[in-house]
Scaffold this motif. Structure first.
Motif, PDB file in Angstrom:
ATOM      1  N   ALA A 106       0.840  -1.210   0.000  1.00  0.00           N
ATOM      2  CA  ALA A 106       0.000   0.000   0.000  1.00  0.00           C
ATOM      3  C   ALA A 106       0.870   1.253   0.000  1.00  0.00           C
ATOM      4  O   ALA A 106       0.642   2.194  -0.782  1.00  0.00           O
ATOM      5  CB  ALA A 106      -0.918  -0.010   1.219  1.00  0.00           C
ATOM      6  N   TYR A 107       1.880   1.260   0.859  1.00  0.00           N
ATOM      7  CA  TYR A 107       2.796   2.405   0.882  1.00  0.00           C
ATOM      8  C   TYR A 107       3.513   2.552  -0.459  1.00  0.00           C
ATOM      9  O   TYR A 107       3.703   3.663  -0.965  1.00  0.00           O
ATOM     10  CB  TYR A 107       3.836   2.224   1.991  1.00  0.00           C
ATOM     11  CG  TYR A 107       3.351   2.606   3.372  1.00  0.00           C
ATOM     12  CD1 TYR A 107       2.606   3.757   3.586  1.00  0.00           C
ATOM     13  CD2 TYR A 107       3.666   1.813   4.475  1.00  0.00           C
ATOM     14  CE1 TYR A 107       2.175   4.101   4.852  1.00  0.00           C
ATOM     15  CE2 TYR A 107       3.236   2.158   5.748  1.00  0.00           C
ATOM     16  CZ  TYR A 107       2.487   3.304   5.935  1.00  0.00           C
ATOM     17  OH  TYR A 107       2.064   3.651   7.193  1.00  0.00           O
ATOM     18  N   GLY A 108       3.914   1.426  -1.014  1.00  0.00           N
ATOM     19  CA  GLY A 108       4.644   1.473  -2.278  1.00  0.00           C
ATOM     20  C   GLY A 108       3.790   2.086  -3.383  1.00  0.00           C
ATOM     21  O   GLY A 108       4.235   2.986  -4.114  1.00  0.00           O
ATOM     22  N   LEU A 109       2.543   1.612  -3.483  1.00  0.00           N
ATOM     23  CA  LEU A 109       1.626   2.134  -4.511  1.00  0.00           C
ATOM     24  C   LEU A 109       1.413   3.639  -4.348  1.00  0.00           C
ATOM     25  O   LEU A 109       1.468   4.414  -5.304  1.00  0.00           O
ATOM     26  CB  LEU A 109       0.262   1.450  -4.367  1.00  0.00           C
ATOM     27  CG  LEU A 109       0.093   0.051  -4.929  1.00  0.00           C
ATOM     28  CD1 LEU A 109      -1.236  -0.544  -4.461  1.00  0.00           C
ATOM     29  CD2 LEU A 109       0.091   0.150  -6.459  1.00  0.00           C
ATOM     30  N   LEU A 110       1.147   3.987  -3.116  1.00  0.00           N
ATOM     31  CA  LEU A 110       0.798   5.384  -2.840  1.00  0.00           C
ATOM     32  C   LEU A 110       2.016   6.290  -3.013  1.00  0.00           C
ATOM     33  O   LEU A 110       1.926   7.383  -3.583  1.00  0.00           O
ATOM     34  CB  LEU A 110       0.260   5.458  -1.400  1.00  0.00           C
ATOM     35  CG  LEU A 110      -0.741   6.541  -1.065  1.00  0.00           C
ATOM     36  CD1 LEU A 110      -1.790   6.738  -2.130  1.00  0.00           C
ATOM     37  CD2 LEU A 110      -1.409   6.210   0.268  1.00  0.00           C
TER      38      LEU A 110
END
Ligand code: SF4
Length: 974
Positions: A106-110
């Protein structure tokens, strides 16, 4: 089998229920509503058993309400989100089909998405938050990102109350000020049912009534606090401003005024230029350069008065208030250069001359005689029942006042005034009414709470420079602020809005809290541009937080000609499976208030008391559920990964380990941080000092609250109190130690009006908005009909429709609560019996409620506690089927309903449309909607309309009710 006739108890209530168990009590701060009471959380073997009020907390002194005590059931809610979720590839928004993902993904995508936006066009990221209490952090995040598209929920809540009061008296109701019921004799509550100061207000009202105080409630509906009022005066919604104007008419007509206060502490005697020309409608000033620039919102002190004693013009300060000087409040005068002028109070007198009680009676529905008597009662309380406290103080011009003058007339007002498109001027009228009787920061009247009062206009300029939106660059000013002139608007050179919500544009120049209710509509229209990513925190935009709910749901799903969603990426952060979650592309599961750190900070929304500043914290008393992470932690993580300057060291490493570390070490000014208690390396300093690594522990050991009692000499008259003004500047609560003169006449508004009239050389509104600005930016308060009335046939829609938040529930949060649902599981349309009878609808019958914008079917109840022209219901009890993990077919969805379906977020304007909001502040006009009612046909389904199809439970969310039932099972641990 259980024997109903047995007198044997089911269990011994005094026996130790779990011998050998470890029992603990931990203190933190409630968040079952925005009131922020201190609570004690009782744990057994680490599991939550019970919540009660903290008797050692200054705000609620041990009192707890039904919501607060039911926090245990919010913690047990089956609707808890427990892991990050990504919309399944190929599924449609709104279908609620998700795959669980790890936080790292999630952090990576965002991070990747936001990094690209920040490096190309930062304004394509919009961050809008709901009822959060961390705007100092969210605002900082947006500013560091470099996007102006940020706001919290205030634009659809009560910005009219905040802005109307702050632009007039420098402070506002609730967390920044309120009624001094310890010393008041008469208390007038208007436009308030049950608000954000809930338990403290109940405690204060109880004391006030026991001490013999008289409580008058003015409201279309007699609910909430009004139930214990000595008198209820029903009023038509949206007409409060007319009542205030008539009360001013009466007080001025009968000369029931605090003359000394008006002359020394307000701009009432200051001379306004009457001649056409450059200064028309602005204050006359002394051209001597030593006296400073001409008076305006940023430089308010170079003004003139007419001294009746000497018959000449004097500088307002200090000559005009010297002993022996008697500034005129009335008359017309001519300056030496021939300029015609008049004291601003003379213009107010002329303004209210036509606003007779008879005029107001026709608008408000309150008999003229009652209005006259009300004016008399107010004057009697403030002036005849006045007394002095033996508290000496020195004002900003050095005059020692041996005592402090009490004015025992207190008001309280909130959203009932604010949530109208005429709310700003209505609130201005109330603030002027309070001022002419001298009740501002006086014992028994309205009292400020630190860090208020602010300057008029506050020294917080909003971002206003489109050229400063640059890749990988923070904004040079905060996204939100208080404009003092057209130069401070967030507009492009052609006058068009910079922001996606059109805040601080010519459409809503003083929109200090933004316009959250227009974000989705504007983003989908691409007005003024398309955005890429919308991050919504804790706001139920697909249901009760939007006007025009069904249209907003459709807009969230709307695609362009290339098949791409008009809002390409929607991130929702919430602790619960609200109606909005199903529309998200990425869901970030938040913690509950019992699982995280929080601060109620002097940098944004502290819990200060009248006698001194107070801030408080939440500390985790329970471990986090599942994979939940607090939104604050998410912001710190993203800010660090994106390497925002304020979050990154000179070596390029992250500055803050996590949110608690950020709170301790972040300092917007040297020595000033998020928390003011126990500062300095060893915790020995307060208000200002170096970071203290043990600050959280010290709050936790002290009931999670820090209170700084001010010396008595700083308790009152703080707009002009020299000791307080110096102290507040030294502690970083204000930028200057100037006195704050009450703006009965607003030259700031006049500045905008003159621009609209084409009388200035600077920025001017587009042609289509000139008349609107010129009309509503009146420097004196006035009443006008809510804007929706011009868009509809009043004969066809003869009733006003309003809502209130129920005492037992806080917006949509609590209809999932197993205990609170037993108080309300559905709502009714409440109507006066005469109104129901005229429409042919029986008590308990099904009916249709129709506006120009939509219709709902619901059940009706009759009661004489409602003004006959008003229909009313509780807000946010109605739910979409299956949302919040309520069982499909639950009362909330089958019998409950939302009034939001009847409101529109836009109104027709100039051949197009414009936000259905106050033209000055952008406050959503929720309570302006006009409706009609009719009986449902006997053959119709007995269920509310519209109905929404249930969506599947997201992964990780439990089956309905299972956990709640298990909580009660004997011997089971929750
Ligand atoms: S009033 Fe609000 S903050 Fe206070 S106990 Fe009740 S829910 Fe909690």
């Amino acid at each position: 089998m259980f024997n109903f006739l047995s007198n044997k108890p089911l269990h011994d209530p005094l026996a130790d229920p779990a011998p050998g168990a470890i029992n603990e009590v931990k203190c933190t701060t409630c968040y079952m509503c925005a009131c922020r009471c201190g609570i004690r959380v009782h744990l057994r073997d680490g599991a939550l058993r019970y919540i009660d009020g903290n008797p050692n907390h200054p705000l609620n002194q041990g009192v707890i309400c039904a919501k607060g005590a039911s926090g245990i059931m919010k913690q047990q809610s089956p609707a808890r989100l427990k892991q990050p979720l990504l919309r399944k590839a190929g599924s449609e928004r709104g279908a609620g089909e998700f795959e669980p993902i790890a936080w790292e993904r999630a952090y990576g995508l965002l991070t990747e998405r936001l990094r690209h936006i920040r490096a190309t066009d930062p304004k394509k990221f919009a961050l809008f938050t709901g009822r959060d209490q961390m705007q100092a952090l969210t605002g900082l995040f947006a500013r560091q990102f470099g996007t102006p598209n940020y706001a919290a929920h205030g634009g659809f809540c009560s910005v009219n109350m905040a802005a109307g009061m702050i632009y007039t008296i420098g402070g506002s109701f609730w967390e920044f000020g309120g009624p001094d019921l310890d010393r008041a004799r008469l208390f007038v509550m208007i436009g308030t049912a049950e608000d954000h100061h809930s338990n403290p207000m109940k405690i204060a009202l109880s004391k006030f009534k026991r001490a013999g105080g008289r409580f008058i409630s003015i409201n279309p509906i007699r609910t909430g606090y009004s139930a214990i009022a000595d008198e209820w005066i029903p009023i038509r919604p949206g007409t409060d401003g007319a009542l205030f104007m008539a009360l001013l008419h009466e007080l001025i007509r009968t000369d029931t005024l605090d003359h000394g206060f008006l002359k020394r502490f307000t701009n009432a005697p200051q001379l306004v230029v009457l001649d056409e020309g450059e200064r028309e409608g602005l204050f006359a000033f002394d051209p001597d350069p030593e006296k400073g620039p001409p008076g305006d919102g940023r430089h308010p002190h170079n003004k003139l008065v007419w001294d009746k004693s000497s018959g000449r013009v004097l500088n307002a300060y200090p000559e005009g208030i010297a002993d022996g000087c008697d500034p005129a409040l009335g008359g017309h005068y001519t300056l030496a250069d021939g300029t015609r002028v008049a004291p601003s109070f003379q213009l107010l007198r002329e303004r209210v001359a036509a606003c007779s009680p008879e005029w107001a009676a026709a608008i408000t529905g309150i008999p003229a005689e009652r209005i006259r008597k009300l004016a008399f009662e107010m004057g009697h309380a403030a002036l005849t029942q006045a007394f002095e406290l033996p508290i000496p103080w020195t004002d900003a011009w050095g005059k020692l006042h041996p005592t402090t003058q009490a004015r025992p007339l207190a008001f309280h007002a909130m959203r009932g005034l604010a949530a109208h498109s005429n709310g700003f001027q209505t609130v201005r009228a109330l603030a002027v009414l309070m001022s002419v009787l001298g009740t501002i920061d006086a014992p028994g009247g309205f009292r400020h709470k630190a860090p208020y009062p602010r300057h008029i206009v506050p020294n917080y300029r909003a971002f206003n420079a489109p050229e400063m939106i640059q890749p990988n660059t923070p904004l040079n000013a905060a996204p939100l602020g208080f404009p003092a002139s057209p130069d401070e608007l967030a507009i492009n050179p052609d006058g068009s809005p910079i922001r996606i919500d059109h805040a601080f544009s010519w459409e809503h120049p003083l929109s200090a809290h933004g316009l959250m209710h227009n974000v989705i509509t504007n983003a989908v229209k691409g007005d003024p541009y398309r955005i890429d990513t919308l991050l919504i925190f804790m706001a139920n935009m697909a249901w009760n937080s939007s006007m025009n709910t069904m249209a907003v749901r459709e807009m969230l799903n709307r695609k362009d000609e290339h098949g791409e969603y008009m809002i390409p990426f929607l991130v929702v952060c919430d602790a619960f499976n609200s109606e909005t979650v199903a529309f998200a592309d990425l869901v970030l599961p938040d913690t509950t208030y019992l699982e995280r750190h929080d601060v109620m900070s002097m940098l944004d929304r502290p819990i200060s008391e009248f006698d001194g500043p107070v801030d408080s914290v939440r500390v985790p008393v329970l471990p986090r559920t599942g994979e939940c992470r607090p939104f604050q932690e998410v912001l710190i993580e993203l800010a660090s990964r994106l390497q925002f300057p304020a979050f990154t060291t000179g070596e390029g490493t992250r500055k803050f380990k996590d949110y608690p570390d950020f709170v301790i070490n972040f300092q917007p000014q040297p020595g000033i941080g998020f928390l003011m208690g126990w500062r300095g390396k060893d915790g020995s300093q307060h208000l200002r000092g170096e970071p203290n690594p043990k600050q959280w522990e010290m709050y936790a050991q002290n009931n999670c609250v820090f209170q700084y009692p001010l010396p008595e000499g700083m308790h009152y008259m703080r707009n002009w109190n020299r000791a307080y003004l110096d102290f507040a500047k030294d502690k970083g609560w204000r930028q200057k130690n100037d006195p704050v003169q009450l703006a009965l006449y607003s030259d700031t508004l006049q500045g905008f009006r003159r621009a609209a009239q084409g009388k200035t050389t600077g920025r001017q509104p587009p042609e289509g908005l000139r008349e609107r600005i010129a009309t509503y930016f009146d420097p004196l308060p006035f009443w006008y009909a809510p804007l929706e009335e011009a868009a509809i046939d009043l004969q066809a829609y003869p009733l006003n429709a309003v809502t209130q938040r129920p005492m037992a529930m806080y917006h949509s949060w609590d209809s999932q609560n197993a205990w609170l649902r037993q108080i309300h599981s559905h709502n009714y349309l409440h109507v006066n019996p005469l109104t129901a009878q005229a429409a042919g609808i029986e008590d308990g019958g099904w009916c249709w409620v129709e506006s120009r914008w939509g219709q709902v079917r619901c059940m009706l109840r009759t009661n004489e506690a409602f003004e006959p022209g008003t229909v009313w219901t509780w807000n946010a009890i109605g739910k979409a089927d299956g949302a919040w993990q309520l069982a499909s077919g639950a009362d909330e969805s089958r019998k409950g309903f939302l009034l939001n379906h009847l409101t529109s977020e836009e109104l027709p304007f100039d051949g197009g449309s414009i936000s259905n909001s106050d033209p000055i502040t952008g406050q959503a006009g929720w309570y302006d909607v006009r409706v009609r009612i009719r009986p449902a046909d006997p053959g119709e389904a007995e269920e509310s309309f519209p109905q929404i199809k249930a969506t599947p439970a997201p992964p990780g969310v439990r089956d309905v009710g299972e956990r709640v039932l298990r909580y009660f099972a004997k011997g089971a641990k929750p």
